[in-house]
Design a protein around this motif. Structure first.
Motif, PDB file in Angstrom:
ATOM      1  N   SER A 209       0.847  -1.194   0.000  1.00 56.34           N
ATOM      2  CA  SER A 209       0.000   0.000   0.000  1.00 56.34           C
ATOM      3  C   SER A 209       0.881   1.241   0.000  1.00 56.34           C
ATOM      4  CB  SER A 209      -0.917  -0.002   1.229  1.00 56.34           C
ATOM      5  OG  SER A 209      -1.644   1.206   1.327  1.00 56.34           O
ATOM      6  N   VAL A 223       0.801  -5.106   2.853  1.00 58.92           N
ATOM      7  CA  VAL A 223      -0.529  -5.316   3.429  1.00 58.92           C
ATOM      8  C   VAL A 223      -0.433  -6.436   4.461  1.00 58.92           C
ATOM      9  CG1 VAL A 223      -1.744  -4.521   1.379  1.00 58.92           C
ATOM     10  CG2 VAL A 223      -1.186  -6.932   1.581  1.00 58.92           C
ATOM     11  N   SER A 277      -7.197  -6.812   0.398  1.00 54.44           N
ATOM     12  CA  SER A 277      -6.504  -5.917  -0.536  1.00 54.44           C
ATOM     13  C   SER A 277      -6.943  -6.167  -1.970  1.00 54.44           C
ATOM     14  CB  SER A 277      -4.989  -6.091  -0.403  1.00 54.44           C
ATOM     15  OG  SER A 277      -4.610  -7.421  -0.707  1.00 54.44           O
TER      16      SER A 277
END
Length: 893
Positions: A209, A223, A277
């Motif tokens: 991220s 993540v 995600s």
């Protein structure tokens, strides 16, 4: 599960990274380097221009940083075609070509105009009616050429087919939807999700991220580890290890967290983080436009066992012998630094054909660079031939490597900004100490503990041009001596009212002067010492410089080192200009091949923007006088405006006969006969200036407008600032064609007073701020100036003149029915048609000039953008000024 455990064990054996679980420098290890903790205090005082000036160094050229150049490129490129609404008929469209770009602004030219740029127009991608080629056909819209060229071709269909064949068209996603008007870097926002390739296994990825985006340099977090920043990585968005989410699955690669973080979570926790995600990425996908500039990997020609030289990834201060230990496929291979000890510490890295820091054998020998022998090597002097026989290995052929002599314009002693290899979050001031082929040795400034020079490739994405951190609002670790810099003053500026004849000039000790060039002696001797330079306020200031601002400058600068004194003077001159950018542009053209000069960077600030340019400044005292005269000639001002000569009362050049409205070529290229002022002595003796017709009355009106604009915030139109900087030029040029019985001196025309007592110093006249409150309103001053003056006129003449001025005032008075800030293009055109400039109304229509744009127009802008001659431009500006005056009178408060 057993397979997974054994793979992780193998990875941990081969990596052997630092105890803090760092990674390779290119990928951002987290081992903290001893940087100066107090650097934030110094950073406030650090200035790149001053630092370069003191060190005598130059900044590495911006074009040398390929990745930064790419990140600044607009998604639109010159030459692209698109469809845009016709200005004269918005319901119809025509194909246009992008001429150039400026942020989200595009300069367009309708197809059919050829090389004729008169009809070029700017439009905003975010607001203009722009569409990809073919949009009209799909949506049943009419394609029609503009009226101005509709008769140029008989068959426009055939013309379009010929014009669009082989042309690039603007992609539809750049004109519509979320990508509209944005550069690729701007599309990467916080919390964007990207797939990151493992540092050792090319077939393994995990999602990261985006935590920060600093000009394309991304801080990434795995993540599943949102609660800790210990494993964050810094990568530039062009790094080939970054892929869009879904790329791993499309290529049937493995989606697993890296080995060094796998044990931090359970399998179920990793699985949940991955599913979340993937869902987020599906709902908010990162546009593919972000990856359009990623370079495709070419096939390599390496084989297992081949020898080469590589920069040590753990300690990028050494170049070591290495071997190809694994070939994964045509694109990827693993290179391991040789270690001959019984229990070797293997340092491996994932490479491809264009990886940075891999070199053919003998590269160090050919470039005079020390090659660090493998650990456990028994010989005293390392020799590749003996080593190859000992290992029984072949050398990797030269065709395996990219161009090893490409330096991209970097040279020794250049300055730049570079990432600390052991603390990727830190960017430091760096100096290039050596360049060998495509490798550079950098010395990082500002580190608390001394560090050896580290090696970096010229195409590394961890180096940046001077000013990059400032432009992206990121902290830069400055040199330690930044705090001391403010105490080192070379050129001493005298106080404004201090005369050199009565007060000695303070001089700085010579031992504090930095050495600007290697050929100097280190002290300021007579040759490099600039004499005292005087700012002669009474001299003619020319068309570029504001007389009022010149009057506020100190009387003299220096003595001191030539470059520093002259740079200080030029900076003052730039700041005293109506348009500093114009003066900066003229100063760039001042040069002489016989000068002993040094290039310096000067800055100009105008309307919130900063402009920089390189100017040649002489270094020796014998060339100072010629340099000053050359600069004055370029700015079309008196050659004594700033010079080593102090002008007491009368300038030797007799420049007092000039005004801004009367200048042409001051130095005799085109001489102009100017009549001396009539009756000036009589007027001065009586303590009054003769009442000039229209000129003086309009001057007082503009002064009133300026006084009001200083107290009112007009952000909508931005014309308050413009009235300060631009309108003196407009006003002087407008009144230039009108002869007056008493021609005012240039230093008097810049004042706001209609009456100048002879006992009052001229410089004091220009300092408006200190006397503004004591003066009567402009109309009252004008009325007082019309009182009988027996020394100048008869009573009958006076009465006639007063009546004429009152009549002119009534004719020019304008009452507005609405606020010009709210005028549309149609309203502006309607107003122009009601004036004596009606034939020009079509230009306002074609260029989409609304009320706000109207208030920003000045004489130079009108002449340049509308391509008008001086006469029509002055007439048009007169009407625009009427609108401005009425606007300030009716709506400014």
């Amino acid at each position: 599960m057993e397979t997974r455990t054994s793979f992780i064990a193998t990875m941990q054996e081969t990596q052997h990274l630092s105890p803090e679980k760092g990674q390779s420098p290119a990928n951002g290890n987290r081992e903290q380097f001893d940087s100066d903790e107090g650097s934030s205090i110094e950073d406030a005082d650090f200035n790149w221009d001053e630092f370069l000036e003191e060190t005598g160094a130059s900044a590495a050229p911006h074009t040398s940083f390929k990745h930064v150049e790419i990140s600044l490129q607009s998604s639109f490129q010159p030459g692209m075609k698109l469809e845009v609404a016709n200005k004269s008929n918005p319901d119809t469209y025509w194909v246009a070509t992008i001429i150039t770009t400026c942020g989200q602004l595009l300069l367009l030219r309708y197809c059919g105009y050829g090389d004729d740029r008169r009809a070029d127009f700017w439009c905003d991608v975010m607001t203009a009616d722009l569409h990809p080629v073919g949009w009209c056909t799909q949506n049943n819209k009419v394609l029609m050429p503009p009226d101005a060229i509709k008769d140029k071709y008989m068959d426009w269909t055939e013309f379009l087919i010929h014009d669009l064949t082989g042309a690039r068209t603007a992609p539809a996603n750049l004109l519509e939807g979320p990508l509209r008007g944005k550069n690729p870097v701007d599309l990467i926002t916080v919390d964007s999700l990207i797939e990151l390739q493992d540092s050792q296994n090319p077939f393994q990825y995990w999602i990261v991220s985006v935590v920060e985006n600093v000009g394309g340099r991304l801080r990434l977090r795995y993540v599943g580890l949102e609660e800790t920043e210990s494993y964050d990585q810094w990568l530039f968005y062009l790094d080939c290890r970054l892929r869009p989410v879904g790329w791993c699955q499309e290529n049937k690669y493995r989606m697993d967290p890296p080995a060094d973080i796998y044990s931090l979570k359970t399998i179920s926790e990793w699985k949940c983080a991955l599913e979340k995600s993937l869902n987020d990425a599906a709902n908010f996908p990162l546009p593919m436009e972000v990856f359009k500039d990623h370079a495709d990997l070419r096939n390599h020609f390496f084989a297992v066992g081949m020898k080469l030289e590589v920069v040590n990834v753990r300690e990028p201060f050494h170049i070591c012998p290495a071997s190809v230990t694994t070939v994964f496929n045509n694109h990827y291979l693993q290179v391991t630094i040789d270690d001959l000890r019984p229990e070797p510490s293997k340092i491996s890295m994932l490479c491809h054909a264009d990886s940075l820091g891999i070199l053919p054998i003998q590269w160090c020998l050919k470039n005079g660079v020390n090659l660090t022998p493998p650990k456990g090597y028994s010989g005293q002097d390392f020799d590749w031939a003996d080593y190859q026989k000992q290992c029984g290995a072949e050398a990797a052929p030269h065709l395996c490597f990219r161009n090893t002599s490409f330096s991209r314009g970097f040279t020794k002693n250049m300055k730049l900004e570079a990432v600390n290899p052991r603390n990727p979050a830190e960017i430091c001031v760096a100096s290039i100490t050596s360049v060998k082929g495509r490798l550079m040795w950098l010395h990082l400034e500002g580190l608390q503990m001394p560090s050896p020079e580290y090696i970096v490739d010229v195409e590394s994405m961890d180096i940046f041009p001077v000013g990059w951190c400032e432009a992206n609002a990121y902290n830069l670790t400055p040199p330690h001596k930044a705090v001391l810099r403010r105490k080192r003053r070379i050129a001493v500026v005298q106080p404004e009212k201090q005369l050199p004849s009565t007060v000695p000039v303070e001089k700085i000790p010579h031992d504090l002067c930095p050495v600007p060039q290697p050929d100097t002696t280190g002290t300021i001797n007579g040759r490099y010492c600039c004499p005292q330079l005087y700012i002669n306020h009474r001299c003619f200031s020319g068309p570029y410089l504001n007389k009022g601002r010149i009057a506020e400058l100190p009387q003299s600068v220096g003595p001191g080192k030539c470059v520093l004194v002259l740079k200080e003077v030029l900076s003052m001159v730039i700041n005293a200009a109506y348009k500093p950018g114009s003066v900066l542009r003229e100063l760039q053209l001042v040069e002489d091949p016989q000068w002993n000069f040094q290039e310096e960077t000067l800055k100009a600030k105008y309307r919130g923007k900063t402009y920089r340019a390189t100017v040649k400044i002489v270094r020796t005292s014998d060339q100072v006088a010629d340099f000053c005269r050359r600069v004055c000639a370029k700015l079309e001002c008196c050659p004594n405006l700033f010079s080593p000569v102090l002008v007491a009362e009368v300038c030797p050049e007799n420049c007092s006969i000039h005004t801004k409205t009367k200048y042409t070529y001051y130095y005799g290229k085109r001489k102009k006969i100017i009549k001396p002022p009539i009756g000036e002595n009589n007027n001065m003796k009586s303590g009054h200036v003769k009442p000039a017709r229209r000129r003086k009355r309009r001057k007082s009106i503009f002064v009133q407008k300026k006084r009001r604009s200083s107290a009112v915030d007009l952000n909508a139109a931005g014309s308050a600032e413009e009235s300060e900087d631009d309108e003196p030029d407009v006003m002087e040029d407008e009144t230039g064609s009108e002869e007056t019985s008493s021609e005012l001196r240039d230093d008097q025309t810049d004042t706001s007073s209609a009456e100048v007592p002879s006992a009052r110093p001229r410089r004091a006249v220009t300092l408006r701020s200190s006397t503004e409150s004591d003066r009567p309103p402009p109309t009252e001053r004008a009325r007082r100036s019309r009182r009988p003056q027996p020394h100048s006129y008869g009573e009958a003449e006076k009465c006639t003149q007063v009546k004429e001025e009152i009549k002119q005032e009534e004719e020019e008075k304008l009452i507005l029915d609405s606020n010009p800030l709210e005028w549309t293009v149609t309203d502006v055109v309607r107003f122009i048609k009601l004036t004596d400039c009606a034939p020009l109304a079509k230009i306002f229509q074609e260029q989409d000039i609304d009320g706000q744009a109207l208030l920003l127009l000045t004489l130079p802008t009108v002449q340049e953008c509308m391509e008008l001659k001086l006469g029509p431009a002055i007439k048009l500006c007169h009407q625009i000024e009427r609108v401005k005056v009425a606007f300030y009178a009716q709506y400014a408060n």
